[in-house]
Write a protein that holds these residues in place. Structure first.
Motif, PDB file in Angstrom:
ATOM      1  N   ILE A   1       0.858  -1.184   0.000  1.00  0.00           N
ATOM      2  CA  ILE A   1       0.000   0.000   0.000  1.00  0.00           C
ATOM      3  C   ILE A   1       0.894   1.234   0.000  1.00  0.00           C
ATOM      4  CG2 ILE A   1      -0.201   0.035   2.536  1.00  0.00           C
ATOM      5  CD1 ILE A   1      -3.128   0.945   2.160  1.00  0.00           C
ATOM      6  N   HIS A   2       0.472   2.314  -0.630  1.00  0.00           N
ATOM      7  CA  HIS A   2       1.300   3.519  -0.690  1.00  0.00           C
ATOM      8  C   HIS A   2       1.363   4.221   0.668  1.00  0.00           C
ATOM      9  CE1 HIS A   2       0.516   3.298  -5.132  1.00  0.00           C
ATOM     10  NE2 HIS A   2       1.794   3.600  -5.138  1.00  0.00           N
ATOM     11  N   SER A   3       2.545   4.676   1.019  1.00  0.00           N
ATOM     12  CA  SER A   3       2.730   5.524   2.202  1.00  0.00           C
ATOM     13  C   SER A   3       4.047   6.263   2.029  1.00  0.00           C
ATOM     14  CB  SER A   3       2.754   4.685   3.479  1.00  0.00           C
ATOM     15  OG  SER A   3       2.899   5.521   4.615  1.00  0.00           O
ATOM     16  N   ASN A   4       4.014   7.580   2.159  1.00  0.00           N
ATOM     17  CA  ASN A   4       5.213   8.381   1.905  1.00  0.00           C
ATOM     18  C   ASN A   4       5.285   9.521   2.912  1.00  0.00           C
ATOM     19  OD1 ASN A   4       7.495   9.442   0.639  1.00  0.00           O
ATOM     20  ND2 ASN A   4       6.283  10.700  -0.750  1.00  0.00           N
TER      21      ASN A   4
ATOM     22  N   GLU B   1      11.365   3.386   0.103  1.00  0.00           N
ATOM     23  CA  GLU B   1      11.342   4.812  -0.242  1.00  0.00           C
ATOM     24  C   GLU B   1      11.198   5.049  -1.736  1.00  0.00           C
ATOM     25  OE1 GLU B   1      14.001   8.854   0.274  1.00  0.00           O
ATOM     26  OE2 GLU B   1      14.807   6.923   0.884  1.00  0.00           O
ATOM     27  N   LYS B   2      11.918   4.280  -2.541  1.00  0.00           N
ATOM     28  CA  LYS B   2      11.938   4.537  -3.985  1.00  0.00           C
ATOM     29  C   LYS B   2      10.533   4.466  -4.580  1.00  0.00           C
ATOM     30  CE  LYS B   2      14.064   2.983  -8.305  1.00  0.00           C
ATOM     31  NZ  LYS B   2      14.733   4.242  -8.634  1.00  0.00           N
ATOM     32  N   THR B   3       9.781   3.458  -4.205  1.00  0.00           N
ATOM     33  CA  THR B   3       8.441   3.262  -4.775  1.00  0.00           C
ATOM     34  C   THR B   3       7.323   3.759  -3.862  1.00  0.00           C
ATOM     35  OG1 THR B   3       8.520   0.996  -3.937  1.00  0.00           O
ATOM     36  CG2 THR B   3       9.094   1.340  -6.255  1.00  0.00           C
ATOM     37  N   GLU B   4       7.695   4.293  -2.687  1.00  0.00           N
ATOM     38  CA  GLU B   4       6.753   4.912  -1.751  1.00  0.00           C
ATOM     39  C   GLU B   4       5.701   3.922  -1.265  1.00  0.00           C
ATOM     40  OE1 GLU B   4       5.388   8.420  -3.842  1.00  0.00           O
ATOM     41  OE2 GLU B   4       7.327   9.415  -3.601  1.00  0.00           O
ATOM     42  N   PHE B   5       6.174   2.729  -0.887  1.00  0.00           N
ATOM     43  CA  PHE B   5       5.274   1.676  -0.427  1.00  0.00           C
ATOM     44  C   PHE B   5       5.499   1.350   1.045  1.00  0.00           C
ATOM     45  CE2 PHE B   5       5.076  -0.192  -4.933  1.00  0.00           C
ATOM     46  CZ  PHE B   5       3.805   0.314  -5.148  1.00  0.00           C
ATOM     47  N   LEU B   6       4.422   1.015   1.723  1.00  0.00           N
ATOM     48  CA  LEU B   6       4.464   0.266   2.973  1.00  0.00           C
ATOM     49  C   LEU B   6       4.194  -1.185   2.588  1.00  0.00           C
ATOM     50  CD1 LEU B   6       4.295  -0.302   6.060  1.00  0.00           C
ATOM     51  CD2 LEU B   6       1.889   0.412   5.932  1.00  0.00           C
ATOM     52  N   VAL B   7       5.112  -2.071   2.961  1.00  0.00           N
ATOM     53  CA  VAL B   7       4.981  -3.494   2.623  1.00  0.00           C
ATOM     54  C   VAL B   7       4.733  -4.284   3.894  1.00  0.00           C
ATOM     55  CG1 VAL B   7       6.073  -5.473   1.520  1.00  0.00           C
ATOM     56  CG2 VAL B   7       6.574  -3.161   0.709  1.00  0.00           C
ATOM     57  N   ILE B   8       3.724  -5.128   3.862  1.00  0.00           N
ATOM     58  CA  ILE B   8       3.390  -5.978   5.006  1.00  0.00           C
ATOM     59  C   ILE B   8       3.474  -7.426   4.554  1.00  0.00           C
ATOM     60  CG2 ILE B   8       1.594  -6.603   6.653  1.00  0.00           C
ATOM     61  CD1 ILE B   8       0.564  -3.669   6.297  1.00  0.00           C
ATOM     62  N   GLN B   9       4.442  -8.136   5.112  1.00  0.00           N
ATOM     63  CA  GLN B   9       4.640  -9.559   4.789  1.00  0.00           C
ATOM     64  C   GLN B   9       3.832 -10.392   5.771  1.00  0.00           C
ATOM     65  OE1 GLN B   9       7.101 -11.209   2.396  1.00  0.00           O
ATOM     66  NE2 GLN B   9       5.471 -12.672   2.869  1.00  0.00           N
ATOM     67  N   LEU B  10       2.999 -11.279   5.247  1.00  0.00           N
ATOM     68  CA  LEU B  10       2.138 -12.123   6.077  1.00  0.00           C
ATOM     69  C   LEU B  10       2.724 -13.527   6.175  1.00  0.00           C
ATOM     70  CD1 LEU B  10      -1.277 -11.057   4.486  1.00  0.00           C
ATOM     71  CD2 LEU B  10      -0.186 -10.106   6.526  1.00  0.00           C
ATOM     72  N   GLN B  11       2.375 -14.229   7.265  1.00  0.00           N
ATOM     73  CA  GLN B  11       2.880 -15.595   7.464  1.00  0.00           C
ATOM     74  C   GLN B  11       2.136 -16.604   6.598  1.00  0.00           C
ATOM     75  OE1 GLN B  11       3.051 -16.685  11.587  1.00  0.00           O
ATOM     76  NE2 GLN B  11       4.538 -15.094  12.104  1.00  0.00           N
ATOM     77  N   SER B  12       0.922 -16.240   6.175  1.00  0.00           N
ATOM     78  CA  SER B  12       0.158 -17.113   5.280  1.00  0.00           C
ATOM     79  C   SER B  12      -0.602 -16.235   4.290  1.00  0.00           C
ATOM     80  CB  SER B  12      -0.808 -17.997   6.072  1.00  0.00           C
ATOM     81  OG  SER B  12      -1.685 -17.194   6.849  1.00  0.00           O
ATOM     82  N   ARG B  13      -1.299 -16.838   3.360  1.00  0.00           N
ATOM     83  CA  ARG B  13      -1.911 -16.089   2.277  1.00  0.00           C
ATOM     84  C   ARG B  13      -3.327 -15.609   2.614  1.00  0.00           C
ATOM     85  NH1 ARG B  13       0.618 -16.683  -2.768  1.00  0.00           N
ATOM     86  NH2 ARG B  13       2.452 -18.027  -2.677  1.00  0.00           N
ATOM     87  N   LEU B  14      -3.678 -14.474   2.031  1.00  0.00           N
ATOM     88  CA  LEU B  14      -5.057 -13.996   2.095  1.00  0.00           C
ATOM     89  C   LEU B  14      -5.927 -14.854   1.174  1.00  0.00           C
ATOM     90  CD1 LEU B  14      -4.283 -10.180   1.796  1.00  0.00           C
ATOM     91  CD2 LEU B  14      -4.980 -11.372   3.887  1.00  0.00           C
ATOM     92  N   THR B  15      -7.212 -14.924   1.502  1.00  0.00           N
ATOM     93  CA  THR B  15      -8.126 -15.791   0.757  1.00  0.00           C
ATOM     94  C   THR B  15      -8.865 -14.999  -0.316  1.00  0.00           C
ATOM     95  OG1 THR B  15      -8.453 -17.122   2.761  1.00  0.00           O
ATOM     96  CG2 THR B  15     -10.067 -17.403   0.960  1.00  0.00           C
ATOM     97  N   VAL B  16      -8.854 -15.512  -1.516  1.00  0.00           N
ATOM     98  CA  VAL B  16      -9.546 -14.852  -2.621  1.00  0.00           C
ATOM     99  C   VAL B  16     -11.040 -14.748  -2.308  1.00  0.00           C
ATOM    100  CG1 VAL B  16     -10.202 -15.043  -5.049  1.00  0.00           C
ATOM    101  CG2 VAL B  16      -7.858 -15.584  -4.338  1.00  0.00           C
ATOM    102  N   GLY B  17     -11.593 -13.548  -2.519  1.00  0.00           N
ATOM    103  CA  GLY B  17     -13.013 -13.323  -2.289  1.00  0.00           C
ATOM    104  C   GLY B  17     -13.340 -12.789  -0.903  1.00  0.00           C
TER     105      GLY B  17
END
Length: 963
Positions: free
Chosen positions: A118-121, A153-169
């Motif tokens: 998600i963007h955050s700068n 910083e270069k792409t102005e992103f906040l990155v959140i790494q999860l331990q498992s995957r989000l579910t489609v839908g």
């Protein structure tokens, strides 16, 4: 139009829960207020702290991970946000102005992923268990645990790494709390200041376009990532809060011992982040509900409203909205229309949905102090921004590479809306002066670019800002006007209405619009086009440049080729259409309109274009097409003869066209320079504005090239002879300058007559300027100069005068209560001839207490327009490039024009080498949104050198013999 956004049961429940929780967390917002900016950012390999200034690297960057790309992944889609902001309008102990806030975004997973990007700068996010956000789920969604989070910083992103995957839908909620600076950088959520009754006032306001919403709260900051926004603003009780939606309620409360008001707003329609607006001020408003019971409000400083400076904007807004509702066949989609005039604002105006922000000069009009030009600017800018409420806001382009369609469309229909509101102005003709000829100047360069660029050519914020240029706005307007002309306006409007109603609240690509125009053509009898709309328009939008159509009236041969100002320049951008166009040609023969002709090949024969005897051919009547026209020498002679004997046999707009085409064809070596100069000989009989304006702009190039050479004396003598009758004409009809002409365009041409007469040395003109200005100096509380003439009088009086006249203007500038008056004085002070005064003025642009940041780059350009000031401005820019770039280079829409402005006189080999050295010396700093402008400045300088070398002797001889 009714709302088409659908809220599912689970999402609706989430909105309710988040709404209840919003006020419960308000107290927590104040916790971080007195802290220093947080430094505890988690940083994996390659990530950086966004508070550091990046050092340009010589190593090419290779994107390896999803967060290395500037575009968001397509795995998550936002649905709605709850955003609460609390700007502090008083500095903290460190002298900084801050804001705090929290945001909850509900998003849906559409592609399995273990990353939230998600963007955050430039925000300091408060951590939760060491992470920069908190994740929860809606309904039955299983919520993965956050493994780690970091900023890129270069792409102005906040990155959140999860331990498992989000579910489609499934839908999830990402919650963040943050602290940001309310800086004076004119970007994101920022601070504006002004003086009122000797007291400094502070405003919290915003500019999100193109990539600044991410500076205000973490968000999916791309135009296609539309969502609904629920906004709450906390503010001091003596201020008012505004946002896109109408206020639902304002309650007074106490938070952490501070008495505040909390204003909540109705949910927005589904919209893009770049259209968000948040404002806290002590402004007041005037309002109306006369247009379909819609609440229309004009907001400004109290004194401006008290002085009735908002009345004209209020009156004209209802009329323009009425026009667009009919034109689009779609009702205004919101519950209110707020427009606000800001003391500090980088662009001219911004079409935030429901809360349009303006420079004061673009919204405020004082009937006693403002000029006709000021009034027209207010009408056209309002018309432009209101056009976006549907085209751009209701229906939004997918990505910034198609910005031209958004801005070009508004730049075209602004003339239609303003014409409806002010039908006596005849303003629609002015598009050729203010847009078409402006676009031609840039699009005739080998370094131009197509209207629609590939998505992969427009990625980072600087590339996006660079799209806000003359091609997008003015060429876009010209090409769309041409489309409307050959379809006819009713068919154009029908296709437009279908497009807007089909894609309401969604995103499109440009071909969607072509499809709806095609449907309109197929559903309308009698509309002929030689191919599909898409194929015709692709020739105009997917390749740069435009054609020159050459007609040989002896044979009927008609041909087209890519027009280049410097025919020797190398075009290295390939074209799938081999630089040919489908050209719609409206034309006349000996004054009789002929059937429209479509030129589809490089060369064709049209026997109807053969002439006999004294017959003449004129193509591109009313300049409806985006192309230039050349003829055989005999036909040119017949047209110039017609101008000298009966110029009114041609329309005003075509008289201007002949002048503009000949001058530019001569620069491109397609006709003799003397033929172009001959097109001005009839001007001693011309009294209309548009031909004179066309002539003065083209002769302005000659002045720029020769006002430092021996040619200038002869040029000045010739133009003095040509302008003298116009000067005398206006002196007569105004009863010796005691009244103002009644016609809108006549008022403009009076300004041309006086300004040119003074510059060229017509007897009595400069003395008139000096006497009017002296009368004002002797009685500062009573300005005897008519508002229309102020800019001209101020400039010439300051140029003639010395430090006393300059210092008086500076004093009046600092005391001005109307922004347009301050703007006139700011421009006029650059007319001084004393180098030390101009250097002092340039230094003032570095001090925001003297020259506002929004005005700094244009002030430098004003100085560079002065022949004395040009080398001073160039030296100033070179010496302070690092500072100027850091302040304005990364996002200011006006930044590119700084480079083109200070280099416009460059016409020597020495100046070319200086320009190249400037580029080389500052590669480590960068050029940001002026990168293309710098390349074009080098190209223009080369062309100028060549042109001066080849034409100087001929031009001197012609002017000498014609005087």
């Amino acid at each position: 139009m009714g709302k088409v956004y659908y809220v599912s049961k689970n999402v609706g429940l989430g909105m309710l829960i988040l709404g209840i929780g919003a006020l419960a967390t308000i107290i927590a917002l104040s916790i971080a207020y007195d802290k220093e900016r947080a430094k505890n950012r988690g940083k994996p390999d390659g990530a950086t702290d966004s508070t550091n200034t990046p050092t340009p690297s010589t190593t090419p960057f290779v994107a390896k991970d999803p967060w290395d790309h500037y575009r968001l992944p397509n795995s998550l889609v936002p649905v709605f946000y709850n955003v609460t902001l609390w700007p502090r309008l008083e500095p903290n102990p460190d002298g900084m102005f801050m804001f705090t806030g929290h945001s909850a975004v509900v998003f849906r997973c559409v592609k399995e992923t273990d990353l939230i990007i998600i963007h955050s700068n430039k925000l300091n996010l408060i951590t939760f268990d060491g992470h920069h956000a908190k994740l929860s789920g809606l309904g039955e969604a299983v919520v993965p645990i956050i493994q780690k989070s970091w900023f890129v910083e270069k792409t102005e992103f906040l990155v959140i790494q999860l331990q498992s995957r989000l579910t489609v839908g499934e839908s999830y909620v990402l919650y963040t709390r943050f602290l940001g600076e309310l800086a004076d950088d004119l970007e994101g959520f920022y601070r504006s200041e002004y003086m009122e009754d000797g007291v400094k006032k502070v405003i919290a306001t915003s500019q999100m376009q193109a990539t600044y919403a991410r500076k205000t709260f973490p968000c999916f900051d791309e135009p296609a990532m539309k969502a609904v926004f629920n906004v709450t603003i906390i503010h001091t009780r003596d201020t008012v809060a505004l946002s896109n939606g109408r206020e639902i309620e304002t309650i007074n409360t106490v938070i952490d011992g501070v008495p505040v008001s909390v204003t909540t707003f109705e949910p927005t329609e589904r919209m893009s982040t770049y259209l968000l607006a948040f404002i806290v001020s002590n402004f007041v408003n005037i309002q109306s509900t006369q247009h379909n019971n819609l609440l229309i409000r004009i907001w400004a400083r109290k004194k401006a409203i008290d002085d009735k400076q908002g009345d004209y904007a209020l009156n004209v807004t209802g009329a323009i909205l009425q026009f667009y509702e009919r034109y689009y066949n779609a009702t205004y989609p919101l519950s209110k229309s707020d427009q606000i005039a800001l003391p500090d604002f980088n662009a001219g105006a911004m079409e935030n949905w429901g809360l349009i922000t303006y420079r004061e000069t673009a919204l405020l009009y004082d009937p006693f102090i403002s000029s006709t030009g000021n009034k027209e600017r207010v009408a056209t800018v309002i018309s432009h921004e209101l056009a976006h409420m549907w085209f751009g806001n209701l229906v939004t382009l997918q990505w910034w590479n198609d910005l031209w369609l958004n801005e070009g469309f508004a730049s075209y229909v602004e003339y239609l809306g303003a014409d409806y509101a002010e039908p006596t102005w005849n303003i629609k003709n002015q598009i050729i002066l203010y847009d078409m000829y402006k676009a031609f100047a840039v699009d005739a360069l080998a370094s131009s670019h197509p209207l629609s660029r590939r998505e992969d050519e427009v990625n980072d914020p600087a590339q996006i800002s660079e799209m806000f240029n003359t091609i997008s706005y003015s060429k876009g307007a010209s090409v769309l006007r041409m489309l409307s002309e050959f379809l006819t306006e009713p068919v154009f409007a029908k296709g437009l209405s279908s497009y807007l109603n089909t894609f309401a609240f969604n995103n499109t690509v440009y071909t969607d619009l072509w499809d709806h125009f095609q449907q309109a053509v197929e559903n309308t009898q009698g509309t002929y086009i030689p191919d599909t709309i898409e194929n015709i328009m692709n020739h105009w939008t997917l390749q740069m440049g435009f054609p020159v159509v050459t007609i040989d009236t002896r044979t009927g041969s008609i041909s087209q080729k890519h027009f280049l100002l410097d025919p020797d320049s190398v075009v290295d951008r390939p074209s799938q259409f081999n630089y040919t166009w489908f050209v719609p040609i409206k034309w006349m023969k000996a004054g009789v309109e002929q059937q429209q002709y479509w030129l589809l090949q490089k060369t064709e024969i049209n026997s109807q274009m053969r002439v006999s005897g004294d017959e003449w051919v004129l193509a591109n009547t009313n300049v409806s097409g985006y192309f230039r026209v050349n003829y055989d020498h005999d036909n040119w002679n017949r047209l110039l003869s017609l101008l000298s004997t009966n110029h009114k046999a041609l329309s005003v707009i075509n008289r201007a066209q002949i002048i503009d085409d000949t001058f530019n064809l001569a620069r491109a070596k397609m006709i003799n320079t003397t033929l172009a100069l001959r097109s001005t000989k009839y001007l001693s009989k011309e009294i209309d504005y548009i031909p004179w304006e066309s002539a003065l702009r083209n002769l302005g190039y000659y002045i720029l090239m020769f006002d430092r050479t021996e040619v200038y004396g002869a040029l000045q003598a010739y133009l003095k002879k040509q302008i003298q009758p116009l000067f005398e004409y206006f002196k007569t009809i105004t009863n010796n300058w005691t009244k103002i002409p009644t016609g809108h365009n006549d008022q403009y041409n009076q300004i041309n007559a006086i300004g040119t007469a003074c510059s060229m040395g017509v007897v009595g003109c400069r003395e008139l300027m000096k006497s009017w200005y002296r009368q004002w100096m002797e009685n500062p509380h009573h300005n005897p100069i008519h508002p229309n003439l102020k800019g001209t009088v101020y400039c010439h009086a300051i140029a003639i005068g010395g430090v006393e006249e300059w210092d008086f203007a500076w004093k009046m500038f600092k005391n001005a209560t109307l922004a347009s008056e301050a703007s006139r004085l700011r421009s006029a002070m650059a007319c001084a001839k004393a180098p030390w005064l101009l250097n002092r003025y340039l230094e003032y642009t570095l001090d925001p207490t003297k020259i506002r940041k929004q005005d700094a780059t244009s002030t430098i350009q004003y100085v560079s327009q002065n022949v004395v000031g040009m080398p001073l401005a160039w030296n100033f820019v070179r010496a302070r490039w690092d500072y100027i770039f850091q302040q304005y280079g990364k996002g200011s829409f006006s930044f590119a024009s700084l480079i083109s402005g200070v280099t416009q006189r460059f016409s020597t080999e020495f100046e070319l080498q200086e320009l190249k050295k400037f580029k080389e010396d500052n590669l480590h700093v960068g050029f940001g949104s002026a990168t293309l402008a710098l390349e074009q400045a080098i190209e223009k300088t080369k062309a100028n050198i060549k042109w001066v070398t080849e034409n100087k002797a001929h031009v001197l001889k012609w002017f000498t013999e014609s005087t």
